[in-house]
Design a protein around this motif. Structure first.
Motif, PDB file in Angstrom:
ATOM      1  N   ARG A   3       0.418  -1.381   0.111  1.00  3.27           N
ATOM      2  CA  ARG A   3      -0.154   0.083  -0.094  1.00  3.27           C
ATOM      3  C   ARG A   3       0.923   1.273   0.348  1.00  3.27           C
ATOM      4  O   ARG A   3       0.322   2.218   0.001  1.00  3.27           O
ATOM      5  CB  ARG A   3      -0.639   0.331   1.164  1.00  3.27           C
ATOM      6  N   CYS A   4       2.180   1.085   0.104  1.00  2.00           N
ATOM      7  CA  CYS A   4       3.435   2.430   0.045  1.00  2.00           C
ATOM      8  C   CYS A   4       2.712   3.007  -1.234  1.00  2.00           C
ATOM      9  O   CYS A   4       2.600   2.608  -2.235  1.00  2.00           O
ATOM     10  CB  CYS A   4       4.503   1.621   0.128  1.00  2.00           C
ATOM     11  N   ALA A   5       3.068   4.429  -0.740  1.00  2.00           N
ATOM     12  CA  ALA A   5       3.228   5.359  -2.216  1.00  2.00           C
ATOM     13  C   ALA A   5       3.951   6.385  -2.835  1.00  2.00           C
ATOM     14  O   ALA A   5       4.434   6.450  -0.902  1.00  2.00           O
ATOM     15  CB  ALA A   5       1.718   5.956  -1.579  1.00  2.00           C
ATOM     16  N   PRO A   6       4.421   6.844  -3.100  1.00  2.00           N
ATOM     17  CA  PRO A   6       5.258   8.282  -3.243  1.00  2.00           C
ATOM     18  C   PRO A   6       5.084   9.254  -2.212  1.00  2.00           C
ATOM     19  O   PRO A   6       3.660   9.829  -2.211  1.00  2.00           O
ATOM     20  CB  PRO A   6       4.897   8.737  -5.075  1.00  2.00           C
ATOM     21  N   GLY A   7       6.395   9.430  -2.534  1.00  2.00           N
ATOM     22  CA  GLY A   7       6.596  10.501  -0.160  1.00  2.00           C
ATOM     23  C   GLY A   7       6.138   9.795   0.973  1.00  2.00           C
ATOM     24  O   GLY A   7       6.523  10.413   1.360  1.00  2.00           O
ATOM     25  N   ASP A   8       6.166   8.613   0.594  1.00  2.00           N
ATOM     26  CA  ASP A   8       5.923   8.059   1.578  1.00  2.00           C
ATOM     27  C   ASP A   8       7.630   7.490   2.640  1.00  2.00           C
ATOM     28  O   ASP A   8       8.234   7.546   1.355  1.00  2.00           O
ATOM     29  CB  ASP A   8       5.204   6.552   1.802  1.00  2.00           C
ATOM     30  N   THR A   9       7.284   7.628   4.144  1.00  2.00           N
ATOM     31  CA  THR A   9       8.842   7.495   4.405  1.00  2.00           C
ATOM     32  C   THR A   9       9.208   6.385   5.038  1.00  2.00           C
ATOM     33  O   THR A   9       7.291   5.346   5.865  1.00  2.00           O
ATOM     34  CB  THR A   9       9.282   8.519   5.133  1.00  2.00           C
ATOM     35  N   VAL A  10      10.256   5.735   5.188  1.00  2.00           N
ATOM     36  CA  VAL A  10      10.214   4.375   6.022  1.00  2.00           C
ATOM     37  C   VAL A  10      11.484   5.149   6.961  1.00  2.00           C
ATOM     38  O   VAL A  10      12.500   5.653   6.528  1.00  2.00           O
ATOM     39  CB  VAL A  10       9.986   3.447   6.496  1.00  2.00           C
ATOM     40  N   ASP A  11      12.167   4.788   8.175  1.00  2.00           N
ATOM     41  CA  ASP A  11      13.021   4.931   9.322  1.00  2.00           C
ATOM     42  C   ASP A  11      13.669   3.343   8.702  1.00  2.00           C
ATOM     43  O   ASP A  11      13.310   2.253   8.514  1.00  2.00           O
ATOM     44  CB  ASP A  11      12.987   4.787  10.779  1.00  2.00           C
ATOM     45  N   ALA A  12      15.300   3.743   8.521  1.00  2.00           N
ATOM     46  CA  ALA A  12      16.206   2.413   8.789  1.00  2.00           C
ATOM     47  C   ALA A  12      17.258   2.630   9.260  1.00  2.00           C
ATOM     48  O   ALA A  12      17.409   4.146   9.091  1.00  2.00           O
ATOM     49  CB  ALA A  12      16.624   2.485   6.545  1.00  2.00           C
ATOM     50  N   THR A  13      17.939   1.493   9.488  1.00  2.00           N
ATOM     51  CA  THR A  13      19.370   1.330  10.058  1.00  2.00           C
ATOM     52  C   THR A  13      20.225   0.470   9.561  1.00  2.00           C
ATOM     53  O   THR A  13      20.052  -0.658   9.013  1.00  2.00           O
ATOM     54  CB  THR A  13      18.952   1.211  11.976  1.00  2.00           C
ATOM     55  N   LEU A  14      21.193   1.222   9.288  1.00  2.00           N
ATOM     56  CA  LEU A  14      22.710   0.701   9.043  1.00  2.00           C
ATOM     57  C   LEU A  14      23.380   0.064   9.476  1.00  2.00           C
ATOM     58  O   LEU A  14      24.030   0.260  10.759  1.00  2.00           O
ATOM     59  CB  LEU A  14      23.708   1.535   8.057  1.00  2.00           C
ATOM     60  N   GLN A  15      23.519  -1.512  10.210  1.00  2.00           N
ATOM     61  CA  GLN A  15      24.062  -1.921  11.048  1.00  2.00           C
ATOM     62  C   GLN A  15      24.466  -3.695  10.656  1.00  2.00           C
ATOM     63  O   GLN A  15      23.235  -4.321  10.600  1.00  2.00           O
ATOM     64  CB  GLN A  15      23.756  -2.127  12.690  1.00  2.00           C
TER      65      GLN A  15
END
Length: 243
Positions: free
Chosen positions: A102-114
């Motif tokens: 259901r995601c759409a352009p402009g939606d954001t998610v947090d991410a962690t690089l580890q």
């Protein structure tokens, strides 16, 4: 539809382990098959800060009824200059799959690089021996892209009829794909690989295994102990846990 929940105790642990946080923004999505979806992102500065390596993955945070839920995904076609990449989702009944649908352009998610870290074997192997499934397909493709001149045999566990149409990056001249339908919780895949791997594996080859955790553990133990392959020539990482 940005995700702004805290990351809970898992996020605190990753912070202590020097995980770096980024925010990704959706730019589009495409339905690759009925059961497989690709979502495109801008990287929030990730690639410029961290660079790129084969099979590189990040932890994505999703909201699960107000609680943080994280899953790891391999970057697809990361472009450092443009600051873009894609993620591919093997769809099922889960929090991350619901978000991807259901995601759409402009939606954001947090991410962690580890936790990510992989270097192509040196010297280059005489043959790649790869065991994967739809969840690890982006990493399989990344590995094949990183070693384009190395012959490869891939045992690939399938779960859906649509898996026949998954986006493999195969060179018919160098790559052999052996499909194995998932049965008995991965037991058929284990049996097939144990039957066929000895004829191909030697110290000059490189074995790369990424399936469900139990299958991965079983096959990694087999390669290292029963086939006595050098530990630096066997890479294994469980990509998901079977119910």
């Amino acid at each position: 539809m940005g995700i702004a929940v805290g990351h809970g105790w898992q996020g605190a642990v990753l912070k202590l382990m020097r995980g770096k946080d980024f925010t990704f923004t959706v730019t589009g999505a495409e339905q690759v098959t009925e059961d497989y979806r690709r979502v495109h992102f801008t990287d929030g500065g990730l690639l410029a800060a961290a660079g790129v390596h084969p099979t590189m993955w990040v932890r994505i945070w999703f909201d699960n009824a107000g609680k943080p839920h994280q899953r790891a995904y391999t970057l697809v076609d990361p472009d450092v200059e443009a600051g873009t990449f894609s993620l591919e989702f093997a769809l099922h009944d889960g929090v991350a799959s619901h978000w991807a649908r259901r995601c759409a352009p402009g939606d954001t998610v947090d991410a962690t690089l580890q936790g990510t870290g992989f270097e192509a074997p040196d010297p280059a192997p005489a043959r790649l021996l790869v065991v994967g499934d739809p969840a690890s397909l982006p990493a399989v493709n990344s590995l094949l892209d990183a070693l384009p001149d190395v012959p490869a045999t891939i045992w690939f566990e399938t779960q859906n009829a649509s898996d026949e149409d998954l986006p493999f990056r195969l060179d018919p001249a160098r790559h052999e794909l052996r499909r194995v339908p998932r049965r008995d919780g991965g037991a058929d895949l284990v049996a097939r690989v144990k039957a066929e791997l000895p004829a191909l594996a030697d110290p000059a080859s490189y074995v790369w295994i990424a399936c469900d955790t139990a299958t991965t553990r079983t096959l990694a133990t087999y390669a290292r102990k029963e086939l006595a392959l050098p530990k630096e020539r066997v890479h294994a990482l469980g990509y998901w846990r079977a119910d």
